[in-house]
Design an enzyme around this catalytic site. Structure first.
Site, short mmCIF file in Angstrom:
data_model
loop_
_atom_site.label_atom_id
_atom_site.label_comp_id
_atom_site.label_asym_id
_atom_site.label_seq_id
_atom_site.Cartn_x
_atom_site.Cartn_y
_atom_site.Cartn_z
N LYS A 157 42.69 -58.72 -36.61
CA LYS A 157 41.48 -58.86 -35.79
C LYS A 157 40.33 -59.47 -36.59
O LYS A 157 40.11 -59.13 -37.74
CB LYS A 157 41.09 -57.47 -35.27
CG LYS A 157 39.89 -57.43 -34.35
CD LYS A 157 40.09 -58.24 -33.08
CE LYS A 157 41.38 -57.92 -32.37
NZ LYS A 157 41.67 -58.79 -31.21
N CYS B 185 39.30 -52.39 -35.61
CA CYS B 185 40.04 -52.61 -34.37
C CYS B 185 40.88 -51.38 -34.03
O CYS B 185 40.55 -50.25 -34.41
CB CYS B 185 40.87 -53.88 -34.43
SG CYS B 185 41.38 -54.48 -32.79
N ASP C 76 48.55 -58.52 -36.92
CA ASP C 76 49.19 -59.23 -35.81
C ASP C 76 50.29 -60.13 -36.33
O ASP C 76 51.30 -60.34 -35.65
CB ASP C 76 48.13 -60.02 -35.03
CG ASP C 76 47.18 -59.07 -34.32
OD1 ASP C 76 47.43 -58.77 -33.15
OD2 ASP C 76 46.24 -58.58 -34.97
P1 RI2 Z 1 49.48 -52.52 -33.54
C1 RI2 Z 1 45.56 -55.96 -32.36
O1 RI2 Z 1 45.28 -57.19 -31.75
C2 RI2 Z 1 44.69 -55.69 -33.57
O2 RI2 Z 1 44.36 -56.86 -34.29
C3 RI2 Z 1 45.60 -54.75 -34.35
O3 RI2 Z 1 45.25 -54.63 -35.71
C4 RI2 Z 1 46.94 -55.44 -34.16
O4 RI2 Z 1 46.92 -55.91 -32.80
C5 RI2 Z 1 48.15 -54.60 -34.40
O5 RI2 Z 1 48.24 -53.53 -33.48
P2 RI2 Z 1 44.76 -57.28 -30.21
O6 RI2 Z 1 46.00 -57.32 -29.34
O7 RI2 Z 1 50.72 -53.30 -33.31
O8 RI2 Z 1 43.87 -56.11 -29.94
O9 RI2 Z 1 49.47 -51.89 -34.90
O10 RI2 Z 1 44.01 -58.60 -30.14
O11 RI2 Z 1 49.21 -51.51 -32.44
#
Ligand code: RI2
Length: 333
Positions: A219, A139, A208
């Site tokens: 993810k 991700c 998350d």
């Molecule tokens: P940062 C994202 O979720 C991914 O799962 C990623 O690992 C997590 O948020 C953390 O992201 P999504 O919003 O806070 O893409 O490290 O569903 O940037």
């Protein structure tokens, strides 16, 4: 838009910025747990700024309604309620002007701390990366990328194997960010991960939410990757600022896993091709689209935060320090 045109929530005026932010978070125009928290805090500041409340009670009601609307957008990333809670708890004053000032100041402080925490955790995470190491990513996580960025700044050569991450292919964003840092990237489809683990020194992912028992909610696909990494002897490193810690899990609550629209997996044309009918018309074809999964602590080697590195089973100690016993949602009172 004039004040009277503004959308209302239970008779309370909601600022257009809050509406826009809520929509963008739900549609994933704004995505990534840290970016969501940042946008939510900014939206509360915008609500405070735009408020035409004529009493302290009305102002507080507006902020609570705005927070509630933002809260409803996506259920899994706890950085969102943590951001809302932080800003609302900082609302102080007996009149509208003081409340407005304190709310905006608190939101600004939250956003500054968020950025600083990411820089600090990046430096902690970079210590785990040696010159010449290869990381495998899943991700797109700004916390995870902060670790690579700090290692590169330290003069280390780091390479990356980037999983594309179906269904939304956020791996492409990771590949772009890494290339901007000058990191060589090998992009692979998710199904190739086990084969390429032999070439990786670390699995590096974000989170998350982190549960009190050290489980990592990230993810969809993270847990399978972590199991394969354990089997291959590749350490799994989770980069997560402390706002990813989920206070409710300290009292036994579980983390809700978001189920997203099936069209992210199978668009209308592909659906028609398989079934010959429109989506929803063939009850026997079910498409499920969970956005996240849970990686148990035994498959995680380290959680890297701005307070240092933790074995997953010890993260609860940090959580007790950060949250004490209070896990209430101020927008529900
Ligand atoms: P940062 C994202 O979720 C991914 O799962 C990623 O690992 C997590 O948020 C953390 O992201 P999504 O919003 O806070 O893409 O490290 O569903 O940037």
């Amino acid at each position: 838009m004039t004040t009277t045109d503004r959308p209302t929530d239970g008779g309370v005026e909601i600022a257009p910025t809050v509406e826009d932010t809520a929509r963008d978070i739900a549609s994933m125009e704004i995505r990534g747990a840290a970016a969501i928290a940042d946008a939510a805090a900014a939206a509360l500041a915008a609500q405070a700024d735009a408020s035409s409340a004529d009493s302290a009670a009305a102002f507080r009601a507006e902020l609570r309604a705005a927070a509630s609307q933002l809260y409803e957008t996506r259920p899994t990333a706890v950085s969102l309620p943590n951001a809302l809670r932080y800003v609302l708890r900082g609302m102080e004053g007996g009149d509208v002007a003081t409340l407005r000032r304190s709310t905006i100041r608190r939101a600004e402080a939250f956003r500054r701390d968020l950025e600083a925490a990411q820089d600090t955790l990046g430096r902690v995470g970079a210590n785990r990366l040696r010159d010449g190491d290869v990381v495998m990513t899943h991700c797109h996580s700004t916390d995870a990328l902060a670790c690579v960025a700090a290692a590169v700044e330290d003069g280390k050569h780091v390479e990356a194997i980037v999983k594309e991450t179906r269904p939304r292919q956020q791996g492409h964003i990771t590949a772009r960010d890494l290339r901007e840092m000058g990191v060589p990237v090998t992009l692979i489809v998710d199904n190739a991960a086990r084969r390429y683990l032999d070439d990786a020194d670390h699995v590096l992912v974000g989170a998350d939410s982190i549960a009190a028992d050290g489980s990592v909610i990230n993810k969809i696909g993270t847990s399978g990757l972590a199991v394969n990494a354990r089997e291959r002897g590749v350490p799994v490193m989770v980069a997560a600022q402390s706002i990813k810690c989920h206070p409710d899990t300290m009292t036994g609550h579980t983390v809700e896993i978001e189920m997203r629209d099936e069209r992210e997996v199978l668009d209308v044309a592909a659906h028609r091709e398989i079934t010959g009918v429109e989506p929803g018309e063939d009850a026997e074809l079910v498409v499920e689209n969970p956005a996240f999964d849970v990686t148990p602590p035994r498959h995680v080697d380290a959680i890297v935060t701005e307070h240092g590195q933790y074995p997953p089973e010890s993260i609860v100690m940090l959580m007790r320090e950060l949250f004490g016993e209070t896990t209430s949602d101020p927008w529900q009172t």
